[in-house]
Write an enzyme that holds these catalytic residues in place. Structure first.
Site, PDB file in Angstrom:
ATOM      1  N   CYS A  25       0.830  -1.200   0.000  1.00  0.00           N
ATOM      2  CA  CYS A  25       0.000   0.000   0.000  1.00  0.00           C
ATOM      3  C   CYS A  25       0.877   1.268   0.000  1.00  0.00           C
ATOM      4  O   CYS A  25       1.495   1.574  -1.014  1.00  0.00           O
ATOM      5  CB  CYS A  25      -0.965  -0.021   1.176  1.00  0.00           C
ATOM      6  SG  CYS A  25      -2.332   1.162   0.981  1.00  0.00           S
ATOM      7  N   GLU A  71      -2.193  -8.976   4.246  1.00  0.00           N
ATOM      8  CA  GLU A  71      -2.206  -9.428   5.635  1.00  0.00           C
ATOM      9  C   GLU A  71      -3.602  -9.531   6.226  1.00  0.00           C
ATOM     10  O   GLU A  71      -3.793 -10.149   7.277  1.00  0.00           O
ATOM     11  CB  GLU A  71      -1.339  -8.495   6.501  1.00  0.00           C
ATOM     12  CG  GLU A  71      -1.901  -7.096   6.730  1.00  0.00           C
ATOM     13  CD  GLU A  71      -1.552  -6.095   5.626  1.00  0.00           C
ATOM     14  OE1 GLU A  71      -1.647  -4.887   5.880  1.00  0.00           O
ATOM     15  OE2 GLU A  71      -1.203  -6.547   4.513  1.00  0.00           O
ATOM     16  N   HIS A 128      -3.778  -5.112   0.580  1.00  0.00           N
ATOM     17  CA  HIS A 128      -3.237  -5.599   1.857  1.00  0.00           C
ATOM     18  C   HIS A 128      -3.327  -7.130   1.919  1.00  0.00           C
ATOM     19  O   HIS A 128      -4.411  -7.683   2.153  1.00  0.00           O
ATOM     20  CB  HIS A 128      -4.011  -4.986   3.028  1.00  0.00           C
ATOM     21  CG  HIS A 128      -3.714  -3.539   3.248  1.00  0.00           C
ATOM     22  ND1 HIS A 128      -2.697  -3.105   4.068  1.00  0.00           N
ATOM     23  CD2 HIS A 128      -4.290  -2.428   2.737  1.00  0.00           C
ATOM     24  CE1 HIS A 128      -2.662  -1.786   4.056  1.00  0.00           C
ATOM     25  NE2 HIS A 128      -3.615  -1.345   3.255  1.00  0.00           N
TER      26      HIS A 128
END
Length: 509
Positions: free
Chosen positions: A79, A169, A167
């Protein structure tokens, strides 16, 4: 020394989540502020740049010095990290025409990309940015896109440098774990040897070397962190460890006796100290939450210090500090703003003139539990919910009296035991009851009552950094409310807290 991944933090709410995902893949990683980059020795295998609340176009945007990183180590920008790699090396980042938050799907994947290997077309990813990359440098190639984001991911030609604008994660990126594994294993050549057993073995060896024949004192709370720290220390130094468990009068019902009993078969040398009267008398008339915390911290230091001085030649104070505490103290913007006093009592090491040993300072809460399992600690202790250091003091809104403590202990006992009976306890990360400084009208039999209200709180989480309220069954809530009102004199109303963190906190004070 284990191989490491360095995560540079730009202040993103997701930075710790990146670290957790890396460690779930059995790779050790450390988070450091972008402006405090450590010396990268041969143990470092790669670097991840986190997201950020800043825009790369902001005047005060964080700018890391990647001189010793880029081209020398595999590098993944996530990001903001990706936008920095594009903008800072000749590309362009502009405000998005439409703010890109939420789910998106990959409509292009470069089949030759090592980072994207195994990811499927149309797989879901999670976007969270107000800017977007509109141009990349000439030596950057696109490796993935979505319908709205052309430069969804890129690679620098002839470098193991990558950037992605989504993202990986977060839970909503369905193949995010595969992408991270590609980076860690295929690109960084990590061997995935960071396991609970390896951590326990390494830590016990290090503690033996660090402490030698020195004596150590540890404040036990009955919780997961202090228990795991105690057993690791016990395995390292045996009888040279003394644990002190202080009853501050603000524990759960019968907690003092239950905790002492639970440690009997663990081989620990535990001293139990009944200091209820000292704490409650010092807390009388204090309503301010931070004021209560400070009194509890001060009295704890006095009691603990008094007991510790009865032990001859103590040189070390052990604490159950875990990794989120360490990160918080060295955050991007310096020490984090004080939301509440730290759960590890400040001032104790200075007063006692002891050196500090923190066996768990590299671990997240869920990792502490896994280490506990690997060294043979009982599951019922490891699965205990977190409990605040100040205890019920911060669940009694307003001033504290022995009667209020008694009422809250009774209500809390009904609630927690009810969760266990209904098979809900292990599905909830933390639960507790708040005694409100509110009275309301009720009717019991033919009599009108004007008594206290309590709020039930239960949340789901993994580490307490964020939390959602638990969707407990209505039947359970109805049953518990009925039991509380019928069995605890002084309570005539029960409410359920449906606030998430953020914006609310888990505790009310």
């Amino acid at each position: 020394m284990h191989e490491k991944i360095l995560i540079l933090d730009f202040g993103s709410q997701y930075t710790q989540l990146i670290a957790r995902r890396v460690r779930e893949l059995n790779v050790y990683c450390e988070i450091h502020p972008f402006n405090k980059i450590p010396t990268l020795d041969s143990n470092f295998k790669g670097v991840i740049l986190s997201g950020s609340p800043f825009s790369v176009r902001d005047e005060n945007a964080p700018v890391p010095d990647l001189t010793e990183i880029k081209k020398k180590f595999p590098l993944l920008g996530v990001c903001y990290g990706a936008q920095f790699l594009a903008n800072n090396y000749g590309g362009e980042v502009l405000p998005s025409k439409h703010r890109e938050y939420g789910r998106a799907r990959l409509n292009y994947i470069d089949d030759d990309s090592r980072l994207m290997r195994g990811l499927e077309l149309d797989t879901q990813v999670w976007m969270s940015h107000g800017d977007t990359i509109t141009k990349v440098p000439d030596n950057y190639q696109i490796i993935t896109s979505t319908n709205d984001v052309k430069f969804g991911g890129f690679k620098v030609i002839d470098e193991e440098t990558y950037g992605i604008q989504f993202h990986p994660e977060v839970y909503h990126t369905t193949q995010g774990k595969q992408l991270l594994k590609n980076f860690l294993v295929d690109i960084c050549s990590c061997s995935q040897d960071w396991t609970p057993s390896a951590f326990a073995d390494d830590t016990i060896k290090e503690l033996k070397q660090q402490l030698g024949d020195d004596k150590v004192v540890l404040g036990l709370s009955g919780g997961v962190d202090s228990s795991v720290a105690a057993i690791l220390l016990h395995k390292a130094i045996g009888k040279n460890l003394t644990c002190i468990f202080v009853d501050n009068g603000l524990l759960r019902k019968n907690e003092f006796e239950k905790v002492l009993e639970s440690y009997k078969d663990m081989g620990l040398n535990v001293i139990g100290v009944d200091a209820k009267n000292q704490f409650l008398s010092q807390l009388a008339g204090i309503s301010d939450p931070e004021g209560k915390r400070k009194v509890i911290g001060r009295v704890f230091i006095e009691v603990f210090d008094q007991e510790a001085h009865k032990i001859q030649d103590v040189e070390w104070l052990a604490q159950g500090t875990i990794y989120p505490d360490v990160i918080e103290s060295v955050s991007v913007n310096g020490p984090s703003a004080t939301i509440k006093s730290h759960h590890n009592v400040g001032g104790l090491p200075e007063k006692m003139n002891l050196k500090i040993v923190e066996p768990l300072k590299l671990l997240f809460k869920d990792e502490v539990r896994r280490v506990g399992t690997s060294i043979g600690i009982k599951n019922e202790l490891l699965q205990r919910h977190p409990f605040p250091g100040p205890g019920l003091a911060i669940r009694i809104l307003g001033d504290i009296t022995p009667e209020k403590v008694r009422i809250l202990q009774e209500v809390d006992d009904i609630y927690i035991e009810g969760l266990k009976e209904y098979g809900l306890y292990n599905k909830v990360w933390q639960a507790g009851v708040i005694l409100l400084p509110v009275q309301s009208v009720g009717v019991m039999g033919d009599e009108r009552t004007y008594e206290n209200a309590v709020a039930l709180r239960a949340v789901s989480s993994t580490d307490g950094m964020t939390a959602d309220w638990s969707h407990l069954p209505y039947e359970f809530l109805a049953d518990i409310s009925n039991k509380i009102i019928n069995n605890v004199k002084g309570i005539n109303r029960v409410v359920y807290d449906i606030s998430s963190k953020p914006p609310a906190t888990i505790e009310w004070e």
